[in-house]
Design a protein around this motif. Sequence first.
Motif, PDB file in Angstrom:
ATOM      1  N   UNK A 241       2.004   6.315  -7.001  1.00 23.54           N
ATOM      2  CA  UNK A 241       0.938   7.339  -7.453  1.00 23.54           C
ATOM      3  C   UNK A 241       1.142   8.875  -7.283  1.00 23.54           C
ATOM      4  N   UNK A 242       2.114   9.225  -6.248  1.00 19.72           N
ATOM      5  CA  UNK A 242       2.413  10.505  -5.860  1.00 19.72           C
ATOM      6  C   UNK A 242       3.324  11.072  -6.900  1.00 19.72           C
ATOM      7  N   UNK A 243       4.330  10.039  -7.268  1.00 24.99           N
ATOM      8  CA  UNK A 243       5.296  10.395  -8.385  1.00 24.99           C
ATOM      9  C   UNK A 243       4.388  10.521  -9.603  1.00 24.99           C
ATOM     10  N   UNK A 244       3.670   9.690  -9.846  1.00 25.97           N
ATOM     11  CA  UNK A 244       2.831   9.583 -10.992  1.00 25.97           C
ATOM     12  C   UNK A 244       2.073  10.834 -11.381  1.00 25.97           C
ATOM     13  N   UNK A 245       1.352  11.303 -10.377  1.00 30.83           N
ATOM     14  CA  UNK A 245       0.386  12.549 -10.432  1.00 30.83           C
ATOM     15  C   UNK A 245       1.091  13.507 -10.500  1.00 30.83           C
ATOM     16  N   UNK A 246       2.265  13.670  -9.842  1.00 29.09           N
ATOM     17  CA  UNK A 246       3.215  14.986  -9.995  1.00 29.09           C
ATOM     18  C   UNK A 246       4.401  15.251 -10.929  1.00 29.09           C
ATOM     19  N   UNK A 247       4.645  14.081 -11.471  1.00 23.73           N
ATOM     20  CA  UNK A 247       5.746  14.054 -12.434  1.00 23.73           C
ATOM     21  C   UNK A 247       5.545  13.510 -13.847  1.00 23.73           C
ATOM     22  N   UNK A 248       4.302  13.126 -14.128  1.00 27.70           N
ATOM     23  CA  UNK A 248       4.347  12.708 -15.457  1.00 27.70           C
ATOM     24  C   UNK A 248       3.051  13.561 -16.307  1.00 27.70           C
ATOM     25  N   UNK A 249       3.045  13.659 -17.487  1.00 28.94           N
ATOM     26  CA  UNK A 249       2.081  14.315 -18.262  1.00 28.94           C
ATOM     27  C   UNK A 249       0.674  14.045 -17.917  1.00 28.94           C
ATOM     28  N   UNK A 250       0.697  12.744 -18.040  1.00 31.16           N
ATOM     29  CA  UNK A 250      -0.911  12.240 -17.675  1.00 31.16           C
ATOM     30  C   UNK A 250      -1.290  12.541 -16.320  1.00 31.16           C
ATOM     31  N   UNK A 251      -0.272  12.761 -15.302  1.00 33.70           N
ATOM     32  CA  UNK A 251      -0.536  13.123 -13.953  1.00 33.70           C
ATOM     33  C   UNK A 251      -0.913  14.820 -14.091  1.00 33.70           C
ATOM     34  N   UNK A 252      -0.239  15.493 -14.547  1.00 36.58           N
ATOM     35  CA  UNK A 252      -0.470  16.952 -15.077  1.00 36.58           C
ATOM     36  C   UNK A 252      -1.797  17.280 -15.596  1.00 36.58           C
ATOM     37  N   UNK A 253      -2.249  16.260 -16.652  1.00 37.57           N
ATOM     38  CA  UNK A 253      -3.508  16.522 -17.278  1.00 37.57           C
ATOM     39  C   UNK A 253      -4.775  16.191 -15.986  1.00 37.57           C
ATOM     40  N   UNK A 254      -4.494  15.332 -15.429  1.00 34.59           N
ATOM     41  CA  UNK A 254      -5.304  14.895 -14.401  1.00 34.59           C
ATOM     42  C   UNK A 254      -5.514  16.017 -13.469  1.00 34.59           C
ATOM     43  N   UNK A 255      -4.364  16.765 -12.856  1.00 36.01           N
ATOM     44  CA  UNK A 255      -4.497  17.705 -12.002  1.00 36.01           C
ATOM     45  C   UNK A 255      -4.996  18.906 -12.739  1.00 36.01           C
ATOM     46  N   UNK A 256      -4.880  19.088 -13.927  1.00 33.98           N
ATOM     47  CA  UNK A 256      -5.530  20.248 -14.841  1.00 33.98           C
ATOM     48  C   UNK A 256      -6.841  20.071 -15.091  1.00 33.98           C
ATOM     49  N   UNK A 257      -7.384  18.797 -15.145  1.00 32.64           N
ATOM     50  CA  UNK A 257      -8.561  18.424 -15.256  1.00 32.64           C
ATOM     51  C   UNK A 257      -9.432  18.658 -14.219  1.00 32.64           C
ATOM     52  N   UNK A 258      -8.871  18.583 -12.935  1.00 30.16           N
ATOM     53  CA  UNK A 258      -9.624  18.855 -11.675  1.00 30.16           C
ATOM     54  C   UNK A 258     -10.218  20.213 -11.830  1.00 30.16           C
ATOM     55  N   UNK A 259      -9.746  21.093 -12.683  1.00 32.03           N
ATOM     56  CA  UNK A 259     -10.137  22.567 -12.704  1.00 32.03           C
ATOM     57  C   UNK A 259     -10.683  23.037 -14.007  1.00 32.03           C
ATOM     58  N   UNK A 260     -10.444  22.470 -15.009  1.00 37.63           N
ATOM     59  CA  UNK A 260     -10.838  22.804 -16.316  1.00 37.63           C
ATOM     60  C   UNK A 260     -10.678  22.024 -17.623  1.00 37.63           C
ATOM     61  N   UNK A 261     -11.555  21.071 -17.515  1.00 44.20           N
ATOM     62  CA  UNK A 261     -11.456  20.121 -18.631  1.00 44.20           C
ATOM     63  C   UNK A 261     -11.750  20.456 -20.135  1.00 44.20           C
ATOM     64  N   UNK A 262     -12.681  21.678 -20.141  1.00 47.71           N
ATOM     65  CA  UNK A 262     -12.748  22.116 -21.700  1.00 47.71           C
ATOM     66  C   UNK A 262     -11.406  22.723 -22.163  1.00 47.71           C
ATOM     67  N   UNK A 263     -10.846  23.441 -21.258  1.00 46.65           N
ATOM     68  CA  UNK A 263      -9.625  24.072 -21.771  1.00 46.65           C
ATOM     69  C   UNK A 263      -8.583  23.133 -22.257  1.00 46.65           C
ATOM     70  N   UNK A 264      -8.511  21.763 -21.501  1.00 47.44           N
ATOM     71  CA  UNK A 264      -7.585  20.762 -21.876  1.00 47.44           C
ATOM     72  C   UNK A 264      -7.836  20.014 -23.186  1.00 47.44           C
TER      73      UNK A 264
ATOM     74  N   UNK B 283       0.972  -1.214  -0.125  1.00 51.62           N
ATOM     75  CA  UNK B 283      -0.004   0.057  -0.059  1.00 51.62           C
ATOM     76  C   UNK B 283       0.748   1.158   0.100  1.00 51.62           C
ATOM     77  N   UNK B 284       1.803   1.323   0.810  1.00 51.61           N
ATOM     78  CA  UNK B 284       2.756   2.540   0.849  1.00 51.61           C
ATOM     79  C   UNK B 284       3.556   2.586  -0.404  1.00 51.61           C
ATOM     80  N   UNK B 285       3.885   1.514  -1.016  1.00 52.73           N
ATOM     81  CA  UNK B 285       4.650   1.834  -2.227  1.00 52.73           C
ATOM     82  C   UNK B 285       3.758   2.168  -3.435  1.00 52.73           C
ATOM     83  N   UNK B 286       2.340   1.687  -3.375  1.00 57.18           N
ATOM     84  CA  UNK B 286       1.586   2.163  -4.306  1.00 57.18           C
ATOM     85  C   UNK B 286       1.284   3.743  -4.301  1.00 57.18           C
ATOM     86  N   UNK B 287       1.118   4.040  -2.884  1.00 57.78           N
ATOM     87  CA  UNK B 287       1.004   5.598  -2.582  1.00 57.78           C
ATOM     88  C   UNK B 287       1.958   6.299  -3.147  1.00 57.78           C
ATOM     89  N   UNK B 288       3.286   5.819  -2.880  1.00 58.72           N
ATOM     90  CA  UNK B 288       4.429   6.682  -3.338  1.00 58.72           C
ATOM     91  C   UNK B 288       4.371   6.793  -4.859  1.00 58.72           C
TER      92      UNK B 288
END
Lengths: 308, 237
Positions: A158-181, A151-156
């Motif tokens: 996932x944290x890297x994935x969301x913060x350091x990959x393009x898909x992660x960036x899109x996921x974070x951007x999508x939380x605020x503005x999907x039309x713009x994406x 569980x802790x490894x997956x959490x780690x």
Amino acid sequence: MPTSLVLVQLFNGLQFGVLLFLVAAGLTLVFGVMDFINLAHGVQYMLGAYLAVAFYRLTGSFFAAAALALPASLLFGLALEVVVLRHLYVRDHLSQVLATFGVILFLNEGVKIVWGAAPLNLALPELLSGSVPLMEGLRYPVYRFVIIGVGLSVAGGLYLFVNHTRIGMLVRAGASNTAMISALGVDIKRLFTIVFGFGAMLAGLAGVMVAPILSVEPGMGDQVLILAFVVIVIGGIGSIRGAFVAALLVGVIDTLGRSFMTDALRLVLPASPARMIGPALASMGIYLLMAAVLALRPAGLFPAKGRA
Amino acid sequence: MSDALLSVRGLEAGYGGSQVLFGVDLDVGCGEVVSLLGRNGMGKTTTVLSIMGLLPTRAGEIRFAGRAMTCQAPFRIAQAGIGLVPEGRQVFPTLTVEENLIATASNRGGRAAPWTLERVYGFFPRLAERRRNYGDEISGGEQQMLAIGRALMTNPKLLLLDEATEGLAPLTRQEIWDRLAALKRDGLSILIIDKTIEALLVLADRHVILEKGRSVWSGSSRALADDPVTRDRYLSV
Ligand SMILES: Nc1ncnc2c1ncn2[C@@H]1O[C@H](COP(=O)(O)OP(=O)(O)OP(=O)(O)O)[C@@H](O)[C@H]1O
Ligand SMILES: [Mg+2]
């Protein structure tokens, strides 16, 4: 109460929290990015457990069963998204709740038809069934440490994935503005499907891991789903970091409350009322926590709309 | 004009029950800068949203780079080579400046000298200083630079700018106009909306005026500069 007992319950709470995180991670992303309330997420957890049992019967190996159950969970999640859930994104939340509740009823029943209503078990392999010494005269099961470690490894990861990959960036951007994406060239439907499948697989992983320690039965996802919603509300909808912190809080508080609330009350109350109030108060603990967090921070501990 | 990069014919669109566009015609040629003019509420942003596929087209035709774009999904239109700098900038507050630039970057046209992070930072040095700040921590001018840089990072054939300098300080405005002129020299096609006619007369080759959802005038900068009656009728407030 002896410290060794507290230590054991602390580990139990951690293990429970880590499982909650695996379920809550997908739920919070799907809710945060797609604004989609998916009650059927708990079903993915149940299915992970059933798939592990089914593949164990086929292969006779726990590890092979786990390795096969994960991609199967992913495929099932993707199929569910494409066939049913995709059509609900544009609907309002009430329709989403009703439709995905229907999916729960359907799949709980489906599981009974395929595997029967009786609870199933999964045997642990020799390798993972021992226990390790924590301190003098106190041992703790290896397998529970494995759950915490995974569980802790997956959490780690996932944290890297969301913060350091393009898909992660899109996921974070999508939380605020999907039309713009999508206006910048990203196929948002495909992004949704990826996020959804990934979340389903994580819930499936939690199901696989509990299969050897809980009974595998229809409806086992429902209780977890409620707790996962408590977790994402406390953590802040759409936030992986929030889900992690909240899941551990909920896991530990719930476990410690159930183990020690009655004893703690005995310090201030006579034995009999303590025995009556203790369990009731313990099962309310996490909801009290949620109410307190919402009163102080209505958007949760780590609101994702403003910042990841 | 059959060789136009973007061509819009008889475009009609609206929101729910209310129709806003009743027939918009416009062309942007390769390497050309065209402005879309008109008073408040005449349908400029609505035209931009329709071109981008963010608002369904009710009638008319939109062609881009020789392909019919009417009824395409926004991401396909963007992928065909239109880079949007939207009204209100809409940078992602949940991403840093650098992440805003990277997240949707692409070079689908296979451009030989593509826009890269380094090139955008060279183009807008202030963005380089702010690279670790989040999208909501920077000034309006920096947000506009970021929105332009973000669009450039998709290596578009056409830049679509809605309100290029609205709400910015005079110095920052000048910097934006300056950068847009550089993009034009570079050969980029631009469709631009702004309220500063004087600057547009210098930057743009041609102008299209919208009045109540219809294109009512189009012509060169020279023609518009020499026609105070048209300016007075459609553009003065
Ligand atoms: N989301 C919406 N729903 C309903 N009507 C809208 C919406 N957005 C714009 N309108 C209406 O459509 C008309 C055209 O608006 P549009 O935003 O295209 O004008 P504009 O030329 O861009 O104006 P401005 O210079 O103020 O940006 C206006 O009458 C406006 O009230
Ligand atoms: Mg506008």
